[in-house]
Design a protein around this motif. Structure first.
Motif, mmCIF file in Angstrom:
data_model
loop_
_atom_site.group_PDB
_atom_site.id
_atom_site.type_symbol
_atom_site.label_atom_id
_atom_site.label_comp_id
_atom_site.label_asym_id
_atom_site.label_seq_id
_atom_site.Cartn_x
_atom_site.Cartn_y
_atom_site.Cartn_z
ATOM 1 N N ALA A 522 0.834 -1.202 0.000
ATOM 2 C CA ALA A 522 0.000 0.000 0.000
ATOM 3 C C ALA A 522 0.869 1.253 0.000
ATOM 4 O O ALA A 522 0.580 2.226 -0.707
ATOM 5 C CB ALA A 522 -0.931 -0.010 1.216
ATOM 6 N N VAL A 523 1.937 1.234 0.775
ATOM 7 C CA VAL A 523 2.860 2.372 0.793
ATOM 8 C C VAL A 523 3.539 2.513 -0.566
ATOM 9 O O VAL A 523 3.669 3.626 -1.092
ATOM 10 C CB VAL A 523 3.903 2.200 1.921
ATOM 11 C CG1 VAL A 523 5.002 3.255 1.814
ATOM 12 C CG2 VAL A 523 3.224 2.278 3.286
ATOM 13 N N ASP A 524 3.948 1.394 -1.157
ATOM 14 C CA ASP A 524 4.563 1.436 -2.489
ATOM 15 C C ASP A 524 3.627 2.093 -3.494
ATOM 16 O O ASP A 524 4.036 2.923 -4.316
ATOM 17 C CB ASP A 524 4.911 0.024 -2.963
ATOM 18 C CG ASP A 524 6.032 -0.617 -2.162
ATOM 19 O OD1 ASP A 524 6.801 0.116 -1.525
ATOM 20 O OD2 ASP A 524 6.127 -1.857 -2.181
ATOM 21 N N SER A 525 2.352 1.728 -3.424
ATOM 22 C CA SER A 525 1.365 2.282 -4.345
ATOM 23 C C SER A 525 1.217 3.782 -4.160
ATOM 24 O O SER A 525 1.160 4.542 -5.138
ATOM 25 C CB SER A 525 0.016 1.581 -4.131
ATOM 26 O OG SER A 525 -0.999 2.181 -4.904
ATOM 27 N N LEU A 526 1.171 4.222 -2.924
ATOM 28 C CA LEU A 526 1.028 5.651 -2.650
ATOM 29 C C LEU A 526 2.262 6.438 -3.065
ATOM 30 O O LEU A 526 2.159 7.560 -3.568
ATOM 31 C CB LEU A 526 0.736 5.862 -1.163
ATOM 32 C CG LEU A 526 -0.671 5.421 -0.715
ATOM 33 C CD1 LEU A 526 -0.755 5.364 0.804
ATOM 34 C CD2 LEU A 526 -1.730 6.354 -1.275
ATOM 35 N N VAL A 527 3.431 5.868 -2.865
ATOM 36 C CA VAL A 527 4.657 6.526 -3.309
ATOM 37 C C VAL A 527 4.633 6.714 -4.822
ATOM 38 O O VAL A 527 4.982 7.779 -5.343
ATOM 39 C CB VAL A 527 5.901 5.732 -2.866
ATOM 40 C CG1 VAL A 527 7.148 6.243 -3.581
ATOM 41 C CG2 VAL A 527 6.088 5.826 -1.359
ATOM 42 N N ASP A 528 4.200 5.694 -5.548
ATOM 43 C CA ASP A 528 4.091 5.804 -7.008
ATOM 44 C C ASP A 528 3.145 6.939 -7.403
ATOM 45 O O ASP A 528 3.403 7.678 -8.366
ATOM 46 C CB ASP A 528 3.600 4.492 -7.607
ATOM 47 C CG ASP A 528 4.655 3.383 -7.553
ATOM 48 O OD1 ASP A 528 5.841 3.711 -7.382
ATOM 49 O OD2 ASP A 528 4.277 2.203 -7.684
ATOM 50 N N LEU A 529 2.051 7.080 -6.665
ATOM 51 C CA LEU A 529 1.088 8.140 -6.978
ATOM 52 C C LEU A 529 1.670 9.520 -6.675
ATOM 53 O O LEU A 529 1.416 10.478 -7.411
ATOM 54 C CB LEU A 529 -0.198 7.921 -6.187
ATOM 55 C CG LEU A 529 -1.066 6.746 -6.650
ATOM 56 C CD1 LEU A 529 -2.214 6.509 -5.676
ATOM 57 C CD2 LEU A 529 -1.606 7.000 -8.055
ATOM 58 N N VAL A 530 2.431 9.636 -5.605
ATOM 59 C CA VAL A 530 3.086 10.912 -5.301
ATOM 60 C C VAL A 530 4.036 11.293 -6.433
ATOM 61 O O VAL A 530 4.052 12.437 -6.896
ATOM 62 C CB VAL A 530 3.848 10.819 -3.952
ATOM 63 C CG1 VAL A 530 4.790 12.020 -3.774
ATOM 64 C CG2 VAL A 530 2.869 10.735 -2.792
ATOM 65 N N ILE A 531 4.806 10.339 -6.898
ATOM 66 C CA ILE A 531 5.779 10.594 -7.958
ATOM 67 C C ILE A 531 5.100 11.026 -9.254
ATOM 68 O O ILE A 531 5.609 11.876 -9.988
ATOM 69 C CB ILE A 531 6.647 9.342 -8.185
ATOM 70 C CG1 ILE A 531 7.565 9.116 -6.971
ATOM 71 C CG2 ILE A 531 7.485 9.457 -9.462
ATOM 72 C CD1 ILE A 531 8.294 7.793 -6.995
ATOM 73 N N SER A 532 3.925 10.472 -9.539
ATOM 74 C CA SER A 532 3.260 10.743 -10.810
ATOM 75 C C SER A 532 2.257 11.892 -10.745
ATOM 76 O O SER A 532 1.537 12.138 -11.712
ATOM 77 C CB SER A 532 2.525 9.480 -11.295
ATOM 78 O OG SER A 532 1.492 9.115 -10.384
ATOM 79 N N ALA A 533 2.211 12.614 -9.622
ATOM 80 C CA ALA A 533 1.245 13.709 -9.481
ATOM 81 C C ALA A 533 1.416 14.726 -10.597
ATOM 82 O O ALA A 533 2.520 15.244 -10.808
ATOM 83 C CB ALA A 533 1.412 14.379 -8.122
ATOM 84 N N PRO A 534 0.336 15.060 -11.332
ATOM 85 C CA PRO A 534 0.466 15.946 -12.497
ATOM 86 C C PRO A 534 0.508 17.431 -12.154
ATOM 87 O O PRO A 534 0.890 18.244 -12.990
ATOM 88 C CB PRO A 534 -0.790 15.621 -13.309
ATOM 89 C CG PRO A 534 -1.795 15.207 -12.280
ATOM 90 C CD PRO A 534 -1.013 14.499 -11.208
ATOM 91 N N ASP A 535 0.087 17.807 -10.944
ATOM 92 C CA ASP A 535 0.064 19.224 -10.572
ATOM 93 C C ASP A 535 0.221 19.346 -9.061
ATOM 94 O O ASP A 535 0.203 18.359 -8.324
ATOM 95 C CB ASP A 535 -1.224 19.903 -11.042
ATOM 96 C CG ASP A 535 -2.472 19.150 -10.600
ATOM 97 O OD1 ASP A 535 -2.626 18.893 -9.384
ATOM 98 O OD2 ASP A 535 -3.291 18.789 -11.472
#
Length: 593
Positions: A522-535
């Motif tokens: 779950a943490v891995d998934s959230l880290v990926d989302l932080v990295i890919s944030a578009p704005d």
């Protein structure tokens, strides 16, 4: 008609990224446009007319044994990055923007799937040879292959590097939405290929490596002192990103055994400038300082707006003892911050309740709609409190009576299968609950021993051990500890570094920053989302969601933060009028004539 058709087919076969026309730019921002436009002359927080000359003397705690700061082996000295430059330079008054340093301009397509750096023709090594695209490619390859493990994680999403010309180099990125990659490649330290050929990069060395930065090593005595001398013909001195910075002719670091000895050396005039990290010393230790009495010295706290990050007692999750979340939560109940702050810190600190404290990135209240959109797919995979309860560290009255907390802690421990037998907490097999808190400075003993006494009231044997810096680093590099005090620093724009902090792949890498050993999909998934944030708005929401999940997993026992830079110095320096959001920048100061 076959020739036109063939030509059309060949055109369609050209990858879109290569066919795209991209204009070179002077700088990049993580989101939006950089603050400083083309042709800017200097950063707002410097004095562009600061005089050059004089010496700044600084202190560091512990010794050192290598001049190569890019590998996991050995301890480099303070200032070890001064001889080296990167492709681009960060500003200190923006969330995350970079401007050309070794690279004069940069080219990035809209999807940020690659980046091209165009190097400055005047960029030179200290031996006079030009910095080339071959040096850039070499630096990337050697750091990933033989450098500190953090480089492998930080640049893991880079697919390849290509030399396009003597001063032109391209980095292509692996598929995925990772807008930060052009900027993190901009932070790449550039090393001279011709110097390192025939040398073993992976071993410690006392031969000063060749660099290209504003300083080079002038003299040193291992474990004791090192002096850096300003490069008189430094090629970047008049660049907008360097104007008004690095004004001292010499910068010297002296090593001291511990903070108490270092403090007395400062008051005796052995060094010039000190960042005070201990509340007790800030409150009481300068009352007898002659420098304040005769106004030859100054003491001042400067507010900053940078994220405080997380400082806390970090569990080593590789130890089965800490595998149960209830056990970690119980131990957190035994730490009495309010008493510690009142009795030991003169009430100076705030309790840390976020991995991104002192910033808009910190989670507050219950999750917002944007955060819930991120968290809902993880329901059942993260602690349920993430959705229902605002995280707040356990509190006390500050009078030393923490019986309510200890009762709550004992209930959790009993639920986790522990029981008190003859005054000792044991499991079903009769094994005692015992572990060691590893420290690197004696100053931490007065804080940690009361915590250990509270744990003893639960029947827990918590030994406190202080070791020297070399042993401490070696044990942390190999995760040979039960619990330590650790700080995870944060920027105003979190991104790929979070992989190294919390990512599963970094948990077992020697010398890595995932000190707790977190392995949580779950943490891995959230880290990926932080990295890919578009704005920026999305980045803030996703970071707050990550913050909640880290907090409710009780990976650390949060300690405290301040939001101030507490400085003391001998009054020989001038400083710019403006302090940027990131805090005081000592390399913008100068020696008054």
């Amino acid at each position: 008609m076959r020739a036109p058709i063939l030509a059309l087919c060949l055109l369609l076969a050209v990858p879109a990224a290569l066919a795209e026309t991209v204009a070179p730019v002077h700088g990049l921002a993580m989101h939006g446009a950089p603050k400083y436009g083309p042709g800017f002359r200097h950063f707002d927080y410097v004095n562009p007319d600061a005089p050059k000359g004089g010496e700044m003397r600084l202190a560091e705690i512990g010794g050192w044994d290598t001049l190569n700061p890019f590998i996991v082996k050995g301890d480099p000295p303070g200032g070890s990055d001064l001889p080296f430059e990167t492709l681009m330079a960060n500003s200190a008054d923006e969330a995350f923007s970079e401007y050309g340093l070794i690279a004069e301009t940069v080219e990035v397509p809209a999807d940020r799937s690659w980046v091209v750096f165009n190097l400055r023709p005047q960029a030179r090594w200290h031996d006079g040879k030009p910095i080339t695209a071959e040096d850039v490619a070499f630096s990337f390859d050697i750091l990933k292959a033989k450098g500190h493990p953090r480089y492998r994680f930080y640049y893991a999403a880079v697919d390849k590097v290509e030399v396009l010309g003597p001063r032109r180099v391209r980095f292509s990125f692996k598929p995925g939405d990772n807008r930060e990659l052009p900027l993190i490649v901009g932070q790449l330290p550039i090393l001279p290929k011709h110097y390192w050929q025939g040398r073993d990069f992976a071993v410690t060395t006392l031969e000063p490596p060749l660099g290209s930065g504003p300083y080079k090593v002038a003299a040193f005595e291992t474990q004791r002192t090192i002096t850096y001398e300003r490069v008189r013909d430094y090629w970047g001195a008049d660049l907008p990103v360097r104007k008004g910075e690095y004004n001292f002719d010499r910068i010297r670091y002296d090593s001291y055994r511990d903070t108490t000895v270092a403090l007395e050396a400062f008051k005796a005039g052995e060094y010039d400038w000190r960042l005070e990290n201990e509340a007790k010393k800030w409150a009481t230790a300068y009352e007898d300082w002659a420098g304040l009495k005769d106004k030859r010295g100054r003491r001042q706290a400067f507010a900053n707006q940078r994220p405080a990050g997380m400082q806390g007692y970090a569990f080593n999750l590789r130890r089965p003892l800490f595998a149960d979340i209830r056990v970690r939560q119980a131990l957190g109940l035994a730490f009495d911050f309010e008493w510690t702050n009142k009795t030991l810190f003169h009430g100076q600190y705030k309790r840390t309740g976020s991995y991104f404290a002192n910033s808009e990135l910190a989670s507050v209240g219950l999750p917002s709609a944007q955060e819930l959109a991120v968290l809902e797919p993880l329901r059942g995979k993260v602690p349920p409190e993430v959705f229902t309860t605002e995280f707040k560290p356990p509190a006390t009255e500050g009078d030393g009576n923490i019986r309510p907390n200890l009762r709550a802690a004992m209930k959790l421990l009993e639920e986790a299968g522990w029981m008190v037998v003859d005054g000792r907490l044991v499991n079903a097999s009769g094994q005692p609950f015992a572990f060691e808190i590893l420290l690197v400075q004696p100053a931490w003993e007065r804080i940690t021993l009361p915590f250990a006494r509270n744990l003893a009231r639960l029947g827990i044997e918590a030994g406190v051990r202080t070791v020297d810096t070399a042993q401490y680093k070696n044990r942390l590099d190999h995760f040979d500890f039960d619990m330590v005090v650790h700080v995870w620093g944060q920027s105003q724009s979190p991104g790929n570094e979070q992989l190294g902090y919390w990512g599963t792949e970094s948990a077992d890498a020697p010398g890595g920053q995932n000190l707790a050993g977190i392995k949580n999909p779950a943490v891995d998934s959230l880290v990926d989302l932080v990295i890919s944030a578009p704005d920026r708005e999305t980045l803030v929401a996703r970071t707050r969601a990550l913050d909640r999940v880290l907090l409710w997993n009780h990976y650390v026992i949060p300690q405290w933060h301040l939001g101030l830079d507490r400085l003391v110095w001998w009054d020989k320096f001038g400083m710019p009028d403006k302090v940027p959001s990131s805090g005081v920048q000592p390399m913008t100061w100068w020696v008054r004539k």
